[in-house]
Scaffold this motif. Structure first.
Motif, PDB file in Angstrom:
ATOM      1  N   GLU A  49      -6.886   5.216  -6.423  1.00 11.78           N
ATOM      2  CA  GLU A  49      -6.423   4.173  -7.344  1.00 11.78           C
ATOM      3  C   GLU A  49      -4.912   3.986  -7.242  1.00 11.78           C
ATOM      4  O   GLU A  49      -4.418   2.856  -7.214  1.00 11.78           O
ATOM      5  N   ALA A  50      -4.171   5.088  -7.173  1.00 12.07           N
ATOM      6  CA  ALA A  50      -2.711   5.008  -7.031  1.00 12.07           C
ATOM      7  C   ALA A  50      -2.339   4.358  -5.702  1.00 12.07           C
ATOM      8  O   ALA A  50      -1.434   3.520  -5.638  1.00 12.07           O
ATOM      9  N   GLN A 103      -0.775  -2.932  -3.322  1.00 13.95           N
ATOM     10  CA  GLN A 103      -0.602  -4.212  -4.010  1.00 13.95           C
ATOM     11  C   GLN A 103       0.862  -4.478  -4.331  1.00 13.95           C
ATOM     12  O   GLN A 103       1.319  -5.614  -4.240  1.00 13.95           O
ATOM     13  N   ASN A 104       1.610  -3.440  -4.675  1.00 13.46           N
ATOM     14  CA  ASN A 104       3.022  -3.619  -5.026  1.00 13.46           C
ATOM     15  C   ASN A 104       3.924  -3.871  -3.823  1.00 13.46           C
ATOM     16  O   ASN A 104       5.057  -4.330  -3.983  1.00 13.46           O
ATOM     17  N   LYS A 138      -2.698   0.642  -5.910  1.00 13.85           N
ATOM     18  CA  LYS A 138      -1.580   0.041  -6.635  1.00 13.85           C
ATOM     19  C   LYS A 138      -0.331  -0.030  -5.765  1.00 13.85           C
ATOM     20  O   LYS A 138       0.414  -1.014  -5.810  1.00 13.85           O
TER      21      LYS A 138
END
Length: 107
Positions: free
Chosen positions: A89-90, A96-97, A93
């Motif tokens: 999950e990290a 995506q960032n 993210k």
């Protein structure tokens, strides 16, 4: 240790025959769980994907997660780099960032 992978593609002329053959094999580990999450840079579908664009894949296989970057170098060669990750999950993210967009999830 480095792994070397070779993939070969074949045209399927009789899908039903192939499906029946594959289904005839006994699968020992039916509880095997796998999740693939695919990301592309700056685009959210494969319509605008171009050869040479990087594809990032997060794969969770049972309890192990890996991040793989795939990129076509030319008509016959691809670059593939893979690393274990602790938190899928990290990592999603993070991707995506930095501009990658999730395009597909396959369970």
């Amino acid at each position: 240790m480095s792994e070397f992978e070779v993939e070969k593609k074949y045209a399927i002329t009789d899908k039903e025959k192939l499906s029946n053959k594959l289904n005839s094999y006994e699968i020992k580990d039916k509880n095997h769980l796998e999740l693939d999450i695919v990301y592309l840079f700056g685009i959210n579908d494969f319509k605008n994907f171009k050869p040479g664009d990087a594809v990032m894949r997060i794969r969770q296989k049972d309890k192990k997660s890996t991040l793989t970057m795939k990129k076509q170098l030319n008509l016959t060669s691809n670059l593939e780099i893979e690393s274990d990750i602790a938190d899928l999950e990290a990592m999603g993210k993070i991707l995506q960032n930095i501009g990658f967009m999730e395009v597909v999830r396959v369970k």
